[in-house]
Design a protein around this motif. Sequence first.
Motif, PDB file in Angstrom:
ATOM      1  N   THR A  48       0.776  -1.342  -0.311  1.00  0.00           N
ATOM      2  CA  THR A  48       0.125  -0.063  -0.122  1.00  0.00           C
ATOM      3  C   THR A  48       1.028   1.206  -0.071  1.00  0.00           C
ATOM      4  OG1 THR A  48      -0.282   0.160   2.508  1.00  0.00           O
ATOM      5  CG2 THR A  48      -2.016  -1.209   1.419  1.00  0.00           C
ATOM      6  N   ALA A  49       0.261   2.406  -0.536  1.00  0.00           N
ATOM      7  CA  ALA A  49       1.381   3.454  -0.101  1.00  0.00           C
ATOM      8  C   ALA A  49       1.292   4.395   1.544  1.00  0.00           C
ATOM      9  CB  ALA A  49       0.448   5.015  -1.666  1.00  0.00           C
ATOM     10  N   ALA A  50       0.460   4.359   2.063  1.00  0.00           N
ATOM     11  CA  ALA A  50       0.414   4.219   3.461  1.00  0.00           C
ATOM     12  C   ALA A  50       1.801   4.674   3.972  1.00  0.00           C
ATOM     13  CB  ALA A  50      -0.494   3.880   4.192  1.00  0.00           C
ATOM     14  N   LEU A  51       3.111   3.498   3.657  1.00  0.00           N
ATOM     15  CA  LEU A  51       4.168   3.370   4.556  1.00  0.00           C
ATOM     16  C   LEU A  51       5.340   3.717   3.078  1.00  0.00           C
ATOM     17  CD1 LEU A  51       3.895   1.130   7.839  1.00  0.00           C
ATOM     18  CD2 LEU A  51       3.980   3.743   7.281  1.00  0.00           C
ATOM     19  N   ARG A  52       4.952   4.077   2.216  1.00  0.00           N
ATOM     20  CA  ARG A  52       6.192   4.156   1.461  1.00  0.00           C
ATOM     21  C   ARG A  52       6.710   5.192   1.288  1.00  0.00           C
ATOM     22  NH1 ARG A  52       3.492   3.402  -3.970  1.00  0.00           N
ATOM     23  NH2 ARG A  52       3.049   1.725  -3.672  1.00  0.00           N
ATOM     24  N   ASP A  53       8.159   5.257   1.726  1.00  0.00           N
ATOM     25  CA  ASP A  53       9.270   6.460   1.138  1.00  0.00           C
ATOM     26  C   ASP A  53       9.502   6.701   2.824  1.00  0.00           C
ATOM     27  OD1 ASP A  53      10.440   5.932  -1.055  1.00  0.00           O
ATOM     28  OD2 ASP A  53       8.521   6.968  -2.146  1.00  0.00           O
ATOM     29  N   LYS A  54       7.952   6.555   4.492  1.00  0.00           N
ATOM     30  CA  LYS A  54       7.967   6.648   5.376  1.00  0.00           C
ATOM     31  C   LYS A  54       8.647   5.873   6.294  1.00  0.00           C
ATOM     32  CE  LYS A  54       4.793   9.246   4.583  1.00  0.00           C
ATOM     33  NZ  LYS A  54       4.468  10.624   4.168  1.00  0.00           N
ATOM     34  N   THR A  55       9.387   6.750   6.992  1.00  0.00           N
ATOM     35  CA  THR A  55      10.821   6.386   8.107  1.00  0.00           C
ATOM     36  C   THR A  55      10.097   6.065   9.767  1.00  0.00           C
ATOM     37  OG1 THR A  55      12.488   8.034   7.140  1.00  0.00           O
ATOM     38  CG2 THR A  55      12.549   7.218   9.803  1.00  0.00           C
ATOM     39  N   VAL A  56      10.377   4.628   9.507  1.00  0.00           N
ATOM     40  CA  VAL A  56       9.025   3.759  10.451  1.00  0.00           C
ATOM     41  C   VAL A  56      10.772   3.410  11.994  1.00  0.00           C
ATOM     42  CG1 VAL A  56       8.032   2.200  12.231  1.00  0.00           C
ATOM     43  CG2 VAL A  56       7.675   2.896   9.740  1.00  0.00           C
ATOM     44  N   LEU A  57      11.011   3.900  13.030  1.00  0.00           N
ATOM     45  CA  LEU A  57      11.672   4.024  13.992  1.00  0.00           C
ATOM     46  C   LEU A  57      10.955   2.726  14.882  1.00  0.00           C
ATOM     47  CD1 LEU A  57      14.325   4.299  16.478  1.00  0.00           C
ATOM     48  CD2 LEU A  57      13.081   5.519  17.646  1.00  0.00           C
ATOM     49  N   ALA A  91      15.973   0.181  16.397  1.00  0.00           N
ATOM     50  CA  ALA A  91      17.405   0.658  17.640  1.00  0.00           C
ATOM     51  C   ALA A  91      16.947  -0.228  19.116  1.00  0.00           C
ATOM     52  CB  ALA A  91      16.542   1.754  18.347  1.00  0.00           C
ATOM     53  N   GLY A  92      17.738  -0.019  19.955  1.00  0.00           N
ATOM     54  CA  GLY A  92      17.835  -1.318  21.260  1.00  0.00           C
ATOM     55  C   GLY A  92      19.441  -0.673  21.759  1.00  0.00           C
ATOM     56  N   ARG A  93      18.520  -1.165  23.043  1.00  0.00           N
ATOM     57  CA  ARG A  93      20.201  -1.313  23.796  1.00  0.00           C
ATOM     58  C   ARG A  93      21.974  -2.114  23.395  1.00  0.00           C
ATOM     59  NH1 ARG A  93      18.217  -2.759  29.927  1.00  0.00           N
ATOM     60  NH2 ARG A  93      17.473  -4.558  28.746  1.00  0.00           N
ATOM     61  N   ASN A  94      21.109  -3.457  22.812  1.00  0.00           N
ATOM     62  CA  ASN A  94      22.392  -4.228  22.088  1.00  0.00           C
ATOM     63  C   ASN A  94      22.781  -4.074  21.152  1.00  0.00           C
ATOM     64  OD1 ASN A  94      24.044  -6.532  22.146  1.00  0.00           O
ATOM     65  ND2 ASN A  94      22.783  -7.732  22.934  1.00  0.00           N
ATOM     66  N   GLY A  95      23.506  -2.878  20.420  1.00  0.00           N
ATOM     67  CA  GLY A  95      23.735  -2.825  19.073  1.00  0.00           C
ATOM     68  C   GLY A  95      23.966  -3.665  18.055  1.00  0.00           C
ATOM     69  N   ALA A  96      24.560  -4.714  19.386  1.00  0.00           N
ATOM     70  CA  ALA A  96      26.032  -5.605  18.167  1.00  0.00           C
ATOM     71  C   ALA A  96      24.701  -6.949  18.058  1.00  0.00           C
ATOM     72  CB  ALA A  96      26.894  -6.639  19.346  1.00  0.00           C
ATOM     73  N   ALA A  97      23.793  -6.797  18.850  1.00  0.00           N
ATOM     74  CA  ALA A  97      23.073  -8.205  18.332  1.00  0.00           C
ATOM     75  C   ALA A  97      21.859  -7.420  17.051  1.00  0.00           C
ATOM     76  CB  ALA A  97      21.656  -8.599  19.598  1.00  0.00           C
ATOM     77  N   LEU A  98      21.294  -6.247  17.049  1.00  0.00           N
ATOM     78  CA  LEU A  98      21.073  -5.786  15.913  1.00  0.00           C
ATOM     79  C   LEU A  98      21.441  -5.685  14.934  1.00  0.00           C
ATOM     80  CD1 LEU A  98      18.546  -2.523  18.030  1.00  0.00           C
ATOM     81  CD2 LEU A  98      18.095  -4.476  17.516  1.00  0.00           C
ATOM     82  N   HIS A  99      22.550  -5.476  15.038  1.00  0.00           N
ATOM     83  CA  HIS A  99      23.315  -5.245  13.128  1.00  0.00           C
ATOM     84  C   HIS A  99      23.190  -6.571  13.019  1.00  0.00           C
ATOM     85  CE1 HIS A  99      25.238  -1.613  12.533  1.00  0.00           C
ATOM     86  NE2 HIS A  99      24.982  -1.411  14.432  1.00  0.00           N
ATOM     87  N   ALA A 154      18.361  13.296  18.143  1.00  0.00           N
ATOM     88  CA  ALA A 154      19.039  13.882  17.610  1.00  0.00           C
ATOM     89  C   ALA A 154      20.101  13.173  16.494  1.00  0.00           C
ATOM     90  CB  ALA A 154      20.790  14.562  18.540  1.00  0.00           C
ATOM     91  N   GLN A 155      20.318  11.958  16.744  1.00  0.00           N
ATOM     92  CA  GLN A 155      21.219  10.730  15.397  1.00  0.00           C
ATOM     93  C   GLN A 155      19.841  10.569  14.292  1.00  0.00           C
ATOM     94  OE1 GLN A 155      22.458   7.764  17.072  1.00  0.00           O
ATOM     95  NE2 GLN A 155      22.693   6.108  14.697  1.00  0.00           N
ATOM     96  N   VAL A 156      18.983  10.625  14.443  1.00  0.00           N
ATOM     97  CA  VAL A 156      18.623  10.185  13.073  1.00  0.00           C
ATOM     98  C   VAL A 156      17.748  11.258  12.963  1.00  0.00           C
ATOM     99  CG1 VAL A 156      17.941   7.217  14.442  1.00  0.00           C
ATOM    100  CG2 VAL A 156      16.203   9.098  14.689  1.00  0.00           C
ATOM    101  N   GLY A 157      17.100  11.748  13.411  1.00  0.00           N
ATOM    102  CA  GLY A 157      16.714  13.366  12.673  1.00  0.00           C
ATOM    103  C   GLY A 157      15.089  13.210  12.565  1.00  0.00           C
ATOM    104  N   GLY A 158      14.350  13.532  11.749  1.00  0.00           N
ATOM    105  CA  GLY A 158      12.855  13.315  12.018  1.00  0.00           C
ATOM    106  C   GLY A 158      12.252  11.735  12.064  1.00  0.00           C
ATOM    107  N   VAL A 159      11.510  11.107  12.156  1.00  0.00           N
ATOM    108  CA  VAL A 159      10.884  10.292  12.044  1.00  0.00           C
ATOM    109  C   VAL A 159       9.228  10.120  11.287  1.00  0.00           C
ATOM    110  CG1 VAL A 159      12.722   8.965  12.670  1.00  0.00           C
ATOM    111  CG2 VAL A 159      10.500   9.234  14.258  1.00  0.00           C
ATOM    112  N   ASP A 160       8.696   9.812  10.543  1.00  0.00           N
ATOM    113  CA  ASP A 160       7.057   9.497  10.744  1.00  0.00           C
ATOM    114  C   ASP A 160       6.515   8.192  11.630  1.00  0.00           C
ATOM    115  OD1 ASP A 160       6.632  10.777   7.775  1.00  0.00           O
ATOM    116  OD2 ASP A 160       7.899   9.658   7.405  1.00  0.00           O
ATOM    117  N   HIS A 161       6.548   7.755  12.364  1.00  0.00           N
ATOM    118  CA  HIS A 161       6.314   6.441  12.758  1.00  0.00           C
ATOM    119  C   HIS A 161       6.938   5.889  13.937  1.00  0.00           C
ATOM    120  CE1 HIS A 161       2.502   6.655  10.409  1.00  0.00           C
ATOM    121  NE2 HIS A 161       3.426   6.570   9.140  1.00  0.00           N
TER     122      HIS A 161
END
Length: 238
Positions: free
Chosen positions: A2-11, A37-45, A71-78
Amino acid sequence: MTAALRDKTVLVVGRGSGIARAVSDAALREGAHVIAAGRNGAALHKSYRETSVTVATVDVTDEESIKALAAQVGGVDHVVSAASARARGTVPELTPDAILRSFHTKVVGPVMLAKHFAPTMPEGGSFVLLSGVAALEPDPGFLAVAATNGAVNTVVRSLAVELAPIRVNAVSPGTIDTGAWDALGDQGKAELFGRLTRANPTRRIGTSEDVAHAILFALTNTFLTGVCLPVDGGQPLV
């Protein structure tokens, strides 16, 4: 798609597995740019290394960490907050630290996410928090979980009014096979799932994908705010 999330940024805040991973995968399929995003960056990567997901580190119990993420990621949509810290145990087993950790992770943390992300969010943006069936179904050993989830339900209604026209909703999962119940052992988990499967109206245990579908609905339905969507197979009915 669908178009609702296309090109939107979701955190998506949470682990690289279970519900958080299912939400990230579903949002990617809808054409969104996903930040996990989460506490364990290595596990997420490690979890997202073969995807287009951007990985960041955040501790939702630390406001400075949330401020730094914004500050790092800037604006997000959701924003989807799927982080949790389960404080299971009967009253004699509970400790103040465990209760407060649960509350800070699922209640205070999302409020701080709203504080630092809402100011740069577009009017069509939204937050989705995770509640849980324990808020509606008192059960020995789940007092702290129930109190935390009940607070989430209240916070959602208040945030929806205060942040309007940004929308704020919650999804309340029932018993979901995310791996969280593996600590019971194979037999204990099979007995629990068997009992719940026989009892609930849908006659099955939920999946992370069931919850992710509801979260995407909450993200994309622009006339939905201040509600808690149960995705629990009718568990509180029995």
